[in-house]
Design an enzyme around this catalytic site. Structure first.
Site, PDB file in Angstrom:
ATOM      1  N   GLN A  49      -4.243  -6.309   8.766  1.00  0.00           N
ATOM      2  CA  GLN A  49      -3.112  -5.439   9.053  1.00  0.00           C
ATOM      3  C   GLN A  49      -2.438  -5.815  10.369  1.00  0.00           C
ATOM      4  O   GLN A  49      -3.106  -6.257  11.314  1.00  0.00           O
ATOM      5  CB  GLN A  49      -3.548  -3.955   9.170  1.00  0.00           C
ATOM      6  CG  GLN A  49      -3.713  -3.224   7.860  1.00  0.00           C
ATOM      7  CD  GLN A  49      -5.077  -3.433   7.258  1.00  0.00           C
ATOM      8  OE1 GLN A  49      -6.045  -3.713   7.969  1.00  0.00           O
ATOM      9  NE2 GLN A  49      -5.194  -3.311   5.945  1.00  0.00           N
ATOM     10  N   ASN A  69       0.411  -4.569   5.784  1.00  0.00           N
ATOM     11  CA  ASN A  69      -0.681  -5.348   5.207  1.00  0.00           C
ATOM     12  C   ASN A  69      -0.323  -6.831   5.178  1.00  0.00           C
ATOM     13  O   ASN A  69       0.840  -7.221   5.322  1.00  0.00           O
ATOM     14  CB  ASN A  69      -0.974  -4.872   3.786  1.00  0.00           C
ATOM     15  CG  ASN A  69      -1.482  -3.453   3.741  1.00  0.00           C
ATOM     16  OD1 ASN A  69      -2.286  -3.047   4.581  1.00  0.00           O
ATOM     17  ND2 ASN A  69      -1.023  -2.678   2.773  1.00  0.00           N
ATOM     18  N   CYS A  78      -4.844   3.207   8.779  1.00  0.00           N
ATOM     19  CA  CYS A  78      -5.819   2.145   9.006  1.00  0.00           C
ATOM     20  C   CYS A  78      -6.706   2.589  10.167  1.00  0.00           C
ATOM     21  O   CYS A  78      -6.319   2.492  11.335  1.00  0.00           O
ATOM     22  CB  CYS A  78      -5.137   0.819   9.324  1.00  0.00           C
ATOM     23  SG  CYS A  78      -6.296  -0.524   9.678  1.00  0.00           S
ATOM     24  N   GLY A  79      -7.878   3.095   9.841  1.00  0.00           N
ATOM     25  CA  GLY A  79      -8.768   3.609  10.874  1.00  0.00           C
ATOM     26  C   GLY A  79      -9.225   2.548  11.843  1.00  0.00           C
ATOM     27  O   GLY A  79      -9.250   2.767  13.063  1.00  0.00           O
ATOM     28  N   ASN A 197      -7.035   2.028  -2.755  1.00  0.00           N
ATOM     29  CA  ASN A 197      -8.174   1.315  -2.181  1.00  0.00           C
ATOM     30  C   ASN A 197      -9.388   1.609  -3.064  1.00  0.00           C
ATOM     31  O   ASN A 197      -9.644   2.777  -3.404  1.00  0.00           O
ATOM     32  CB  ASN A 197      -8.441   1.798  -0.765  1.00  0.00           C
ATOM     33  CG  ASN A 197      -7.300   1.470   0.178  1.00  0.00           C
ATOM     34  OD1 ASN A 197      -7.271   0.434   0.820  1.00  0.00           O
ATOM     35  ND2 ASN A 197      -6.325   2.377   0.260  1.00  0.00           N
ATOM     36  N   CYS A 224     -13.131  -1.011   6.311  1.00  0.00           N
ATOM     37  CA  CYS A 224     -11.937  -0.196   6.096  1.00  0.00           C
ATOM     38  C   CYS A 224     -12.269   1.216   6.555  1.00  0.00           C
ATOM     39  O   CYS A 224     -13.069   1.910   5.916  1.00  0.00           O
ATOM     40  CB  CYS A 224     -11.516  -0.211   4.625  1.00  0.00           C
ATOM     41  SG  CYS A 224     -10.070   0.831   4.280  1.00  0.00           S
ATOM     42  N   GLY A 225     -11.680   1.619   7.683  1.00  0.00           N
ATOM     43  CA  GLY A 225     -12.020   2.911   8.263  1.00  0.00           C
ATOM     44  C   GLY A 225     -11.632   4.079   7.397  1.00  0.00           C
ATOM     45  O   GLY A 225     -12.399   5.045   7.246  1.00  0.00           O
ATOM     46  N   SER A 226     -10.424   4.038   6.791  1.00  0.00           N
ATOM     47  CA  SER A 226     -10.017   5.170   5.960  1.00  0.00           C
ATOM     48  C   SER A 226     -10.875   5.256   4.703  1.00  0.00           C
ATOM     49  O   SER A 226     -11.175   6.356   4.216  1.00  0.00           O
ATOM     50  CB  SER A 226      -8.526   5.084   5.607  1.00  0.00           C
ATOM     51  OG  SER A 226      -8.230   3.948   4.838  1.00  0.00           O
TER      52      SER A 226
END
Length: 297
Positions: A49, A69, A78-79, A197, A224-226
């Site tokens: 990202q 992206n 995006c965590g 996702n 991927c944080g989220s």
């Protein structure tokens, strides 16, 4: 001339999730999708990202962030990237508390020696919030499967929105799941009008989950944080875990706390600086798009 030519960048990562930070607050420019795709080439500046920082729109925030992206599409959350821009802002200003705005809402961050915490807000579980193509009775498990019809490999995912749409498939052995095979099909499944996702999650204990993620617009990712947040709250909704869990991804661990007092999700983990530089025309232009006399990348 490429739109972003000569703009400074900072390369960072959050648990191996590759992030490029573009601080555009002093000269707001759109990030052209074609330039993002050219930049993401493996021999140029590969990233998952771009976190593009724009002038703040609300009092008390540091910047408005847009998330692009590597395929040029835009993401809502995006965590891991948010932890990166929190660390970037802390280095720039010396502050250990800051807030950013995004299309998904406000993101409050705290930078501390033990990790960077991001308030990811409240998860959404309504079918229209995720969104799904049509109503379902219970988003804790929807009718969806991948693999042979008579013996599906993945089935019955939980779905949630934590800034982005997420589908989480519960598996007994995460190492046995070829997410690179099933991820593209499921990301683009008609049930997800905005794509999704796709995660495979293995419950190790009431406070520990292993996770692999096929990220919308990116592909297989180290973290991927989220998705970690969506998985944690979905597991808690099903009674598989408590509200505070460690989520182990290929890139490392995140601690997710679904705060009972207000249902906000707090995500804590690391971020790292790698290097910085300036973008050049060659970096931002794919070979097929260059004039005949342009240099090679």
């Amino acid at each position: 001339m490429a739109a972003l030519e000569n703009r400074p960048f900072v390369k960072m990562n959050g648990l191996g999730n590759e992030i490029v930070v573009l601080d555009l607050r002093d000269g707001p420019l759109a990030v052209p999708p074609a330039e993002a795709r050219a930049l993401a080439r493996r021999d140029v500046l590969p990233f998952d990202q771009i976190m593009a920082l724009y002038p703040p729109e609300s009092e008390g925030t540091s910047a408005f962030v847009r998330i692009i992206n590597c395929d040029g599409s835009e993401s809502q959350a995006c965590g891991n990237g948010t932890r990166c821009i929190a660390l970037y802002e802390a280095g720039r200003t010396g502050a250990d508390h800051m807030a950013f705005e995004s299309v998904a809402g406000r993101l409050d961050c705290t930078v501390a020696p033990e990790g960077i915490t991001v308030d990811m807000g409240m998860p959404r579980f309504g079918w229209h919030d995720i969104p799904l193509a049509g109503p379902v009775a219970d988003t804790r498990a929807i009718e969806l499967q991948a693999g042979p019809a008579e013996a599906p490999v993945l089935r019955g995912p939980a779905v949630a929105n934590v800034g982005n749409p997420h589908a989480i498939f519960w598996v007994d052995d995460i190492d046995a799941v070829d997410l690179a095979r099933f991820g593209p099909e499921l990301e683009h499944h008609p049930v997800f009008p905005e794509r999704a996702n796709i995660s495979a999650a293995q419950i190790l204990s009431p406070d520990h989950i292993r996770l692999k993620v096929w990220e919308r617009g990116v592909g297989l990712t180290q973290a991927c944080g989220s998705a970690a947040c969506a998985t944690a709250v979905s597991a808690a909704r099903l009674g598989l875990t408590g509200r505070r869990v460690t989520v182990s991804l290929p890139g490392g661990d995140l601690v997710i706390d679904w705060r009972e007092s207000d249902d906000h999700i707090l995500m804590t983990g690391p971020a790292e600086f790698e290097f910085d530089g300036r973008l050049t025309a060659d970096m931002l232009t794919a070979p097929a798009d260059r004039p005949a006399n342009a240099g090679a990348a």
